[in-house]
Motif scaffolding. Structure first.
Motif, mmCIF file in Angstrom:
data_model
loop_
_atom_site.group_PDB
_atom_site.id
_atom_site.type_symbol
_atom_site.label_atom_id
_atom_site.label_comp_id
_atom_site.label_asym_id
_atom_site.label_seq_id
_atom_site.Cartn_x
_atom_site.Cartn_y
_atom_site.Cartn_z
ATOM 1 N N UNK A 1 0.828 -1.045 0.240
ATOM 2 C CA UNK A 1 0.088 -0.229 0.072
ATOM 3 C C UNK A 1 1.074 1.295 0.114
ATOM 4 N N UNK A 2 1.872 1.156 0.900
ATOM 5 C CA UNK A 2 2.900 2.547 0.926
ATOM 6 C C UNK A 2 3.421 2.774 -0.571
ATOM 7 N N UNK A 3 3.742 1.679 -1.225
ATOM 8 C CA UNK A 3 4.532 1.753 -2.289
ATOM 9 C C UNK A 3 3.499 2.466 -3.391
ATOM 10 N N UNK A 4 2.394 2.114 -3.398
ATOM 11 C CA UNK A 4 1.594 2.712 -4.154
ATOM 12 C C UNK A 4 1.128 4.152 -3.983
ATOM 13 N N UNK A 5 0.974 4.428 -2.570
ATOM 14 C CA UNK A 5 0.782 5.809 -1.985
ATOM 15 C C UNK A 5 1.882 6.776 -2.406
ATOM 16 N N UNK A 6 3.103 6.113 -2.574
ATOM 17 C CA UNK A 6 4.394 6.896 -2.649
ATOM 18 C C UNK A 6 4.354 7.089 -4.116
ATOM 19 N N UNK A 7 3.803 6.246 -5.100
ATOM 20 C CA UNK A 7 3.917 6.679 -6.474
ATOM 21 C C UNK A 7 3.066 7.736 -6.671
ATOM 22 N N UNK A 8 1.852 7.866 -5.984
ATOM 23 C CA UNK A 8 0.644 8.953 -6.255
ATOM 24 C C UNK A 8 1.485 10.113 -5.798
ATOM 25 N N UNK A 9 2.057 10.237 -4.584
ATOM 26 C CA UNK A 9 2.648 11.447 -3.964
ATOM 27 C C UNK A 9 3.592 11.932 -5.115
ATOM 28 N N UNK A 10 4.379 10.940 -5.606
ATOM 29 C CA UNK A 10 5.574 11.436 -6.437
ATOM 30 C C UNK A 10 5.093 12.302 -7.958
ATOM 31 N N UNK A 11 3.858 11.527 -8.352
ATOM 32 C CA UNK A 11 3.229 11.988 -9.475
ATOM 33 C C UNK A 11 2.786 13.563 -9.119
ATOM 34 N N UNK A 12 2.060 13.619 -8.143
ATOM 35 C CA UNK A 12 1.333 14.827 -7.733
ATOM 36 C C UNK A 12 2.548 15.936 -7.378
ATOM 37 N N UNK A 13 3.388 15.609 -6.629
ATOM 38 C CA UNK A 13 4.446 16.413 -6.374
ATOM 39 C C UNK A 13 5.375 17.105 -7.378
ATOM 40 N N UNK A 14 5.109 16.296 -8.493
ATOM 41 C CA UNK A 14 6.038 16.762 -9.830
ATOM 42 C C UNK A 14 5.354 18.092 -10.160
ATOM 43 N N UNK A 15 4.176 18.334 -9.826
ATOM 44 C CA UNK A 15 3.288 19.632 -10.360
ATOM 45 C C UNK A 15 2.839 20.452 -9.365
ATOM 46 N N UNK A 16 2.600 19.901 -8.182
ATOM 47 C CA UNK A 16 2.120 20.945 -6.992
ATOM 48 C C UNK A 16 2.634 20.244 -5.460
ATOM 49 N N UNK A 17 2.107 20.972 -4.415
ATOM 50 C CA UNK A 17 2.568 20.676 -3.105
ATOM 51 C C UNK A 17 1.465 19.679 -2.591
ATOM 52 N N UNK A 18 2.111 18.684 -1.615
ATOM 53 C CA UNK A 18 1.056 17.645 -1.163
ATOM 54 C C UNK A 18 1.099 17.874 0.384
ATOM 55 N N UNK A 19 -0.034 17.520 1.205
ATOM 56 C CA UNK A 19 0.044 17.252 2.546
ATOM 57 C C UNK A 19 -0.143 15.703 2.882
ATOM 58 N N UNK A 20 0.736 15.401 3.590
ATOM 59 C CA UNK A 20 0.546 13.888 4.274
ATOM 60 C C UNK A 20 -0.034 14.087 5.561
ATOM 61 N N UNK A 21 -1.109 13.484 5.803
ATOM 62 C CA UNK A 21 -1.635 13.361 7.292
ATOM 63 C C UNK A 21 -1.544 12.038 7.666
ATOM 64 N N UNK A 22 -1.244 12.109 8.912
ATOM 65 C CA UNK A 22 -1.035 10.490 10.014
ATOM 66 C C UNK A 22 -0.369 10.807 11.171
ATOM 67 N N UNK A 23 -0.580 9.700 12.026
ATOM 68 C CA UNK A 23 0.033 9.865 13.404
ATOM 69 C C UNK A 23 1.244 9.664 13.187
ATOM 70 N N UNK A 24 2.137 10.731 13.994
ATOM 71 C CA UNK A 24 3.641 10.789 13.642
ATOM 72 C C UNK A 24 4.084 9.334 14.053
ATOM 73 N N UNK A 25 3.766 8.819 15.127
ATOM 74 C CA UNK A 25 4.521 7.617 15.875
ATOM 75 C C UNK A 25 4.566 6.385 14.698
ATOM 76 N N UNK A 26 3.426 6.423 14.110
ATOM 77 C CA UNK A 26 3.391 5.383 13.142
ATOM 78 C C UNK A 26 3.661 5.733 11.617
ATOM 79 N N UNK A 27 3.990 6.937 11.062
ATOM 80 C CA UNK A 27 4.079 7.387 9.801
ATOM 81 C C UNK A 27 5.215 8.164 9.437
#
Length: 356
Positions: free
Chosen positions: A34-60
């Motif tokens: 799952x994280x591999x897929x999310x990472x690919x989406x983040x990379x695709x988007x962040x090549x064009x605009x900013x991204x916010x990633x939400x999540x609990x710090x101790x786990x993410x």
């Protein structure tokens, strides 16, 4: 005429909100995939605009840092989460009286199907953290998910009756009352409600972003029925007839363009999953397109989108991991319009706004 306007998705964004998978989400059994897929989406988007990633710090935090995202484009927000479906718990941002409002509707996990106590507070926490530049407006008296509504930016709403009239969402209201609420709060003065259309395995009660998407120039891209048999195909065929009968604000038929229906994908228990190419994310210059390891169908979907968005870069992302939790690419993203987010300048996070 309402002075409230929900911008179309293809208009300018400040950034895209996502939530990172962790051990306490339903992704636990397939977390690395799952994280591999999310990472690919983040990379695709962040090549064009900013991204916010939400999540609990101790786990993410550690797993996000290991991805090596560009910190000038990707920012982590330490926020508790149940899951990762940002489209449905993120703020719905409207223009109103010359300013922006981040509307925080109630999220009850698609009619109380799953836990949502943390996800329902994510928009509130973004506001409390000072991340929202738009005025925060609490609308938690009304259940609404971003994946259930489509707009052209000019007051047109495309949605489904099955979702909006679900008794576990706003069951105390009838259709007339819901229509008025959407007009008053989102500026939808031309409302188009589909009565048919649905995907096998869909938990959302027929979210519109799995079925049909509004596009520029009075165009609707829709998931087409193929020559296969089954409830999904029959339902989509009737939906196509409904779309043909719909009219634009000016009274003209829409330009209808068919997206292919992916070949059936099943989980380990033999349940069909709701794979659809309609679940793409569009920005002013880029489209992130979910694909499913089906070369002919994947290519046809990409070529079809290119007809409607000839100047956009189309970035295919393999979403076979996402579909195993009954969602896809659009479901895990929520765009925030230009001016809605604090700490962004010239399409980059300002130095004092970064913590990756």
């Amino acid at each position: 005429m309402s002075d409230i306007r929900l911008p179309a998705e293809w208009e300018s964004h400040d950034c895209v909100l996502m939530a990172w998978p962790h051990e306490e989400t339903d992704w636990a059994y397939m977390l690395q995939e799952a994280r591999g897929c999310f990472a690919e989406i983040v990379r695709a988007i962040s090549g064009h605009e900013c991204v916010i990633l939400a999540g609990p710090g101790r786990l993410c935090r550690k797993s996000i840092e290991e991805c090596g995202f560009d910190p000038s484009r990707v920012r982590f927000e330490d926020i508790p989460t149940n899951d990762t479906w940002a489209r449905d718990f993120g703020p719905i941002t409207v223009e109103a009286g010359g300013s922006l409002r981040a509307l925080d509707f109630k999220f009850n996990a698609w009619g109380m199907k799953f836990a949502a106590d943390k996800d329902n507070l994510i928009t509130t926490r973004l506001a409390l953290n000072g991340r929202l530049n738009a005025e925060y407006v609490n609308r938690m008296g009304f259940v609404l998910e971003g994946g259930s509504i489509e707009t052209d930016g000019h007051g047109t709403l495309l949605t489904t009756a099955e979702c909006l009239l679900s008794p576990n969402r706003n069951g105390e209201m009838d259709e007339k009352e819901i229509r008025k609420y959407l007009a008053d709060n989102l500026g939808f003065n031309h409302q188009l409600w589909l009565r048919h259309g649905g995907m096998a395995g869909d938990d959302t009660d027929s979210h519109i972003d799995t079925l049909a998407r509004l596009a520029p120039h009075d165009t609707i891209l829709y998931t087409g029925a193929t020559d296969r048999e089954g409830h999904t195909v029959e339902s989509l065929a009737i939906m196509r007839e409904e779309l043909a009968d719909m009219r634009t604000r000016a009274g003209h038929p829409f330009n209808l363009i068919e997206l292919p229906l992916p070949s059936p994908i099943y989980d380990e228990n033999g349940m069909q999953l709701p794979a659809t190419y309609a679940n793409y994310l569009v920005s002013p210059d880029m489209i992130c397109l979910p694909i499913y390891g089906q070369p002919a169908n994947d290519l046809l979907a990409e070529q079809t989108l290119k007809i409607v968005y000839p100047d956009h870069e189309i970035i295919p992302v393999d979403c076979r991991a996402l579909i195993r939790q009954h969602g896809s690419l659009h479901c895990v993203t929520m765009q925030l319009p230009a001016g809605a987010v604090s700490g962004i300048k010239d399409n980059r996070w300002e130095e004092n706004s970064r913590n990756l």
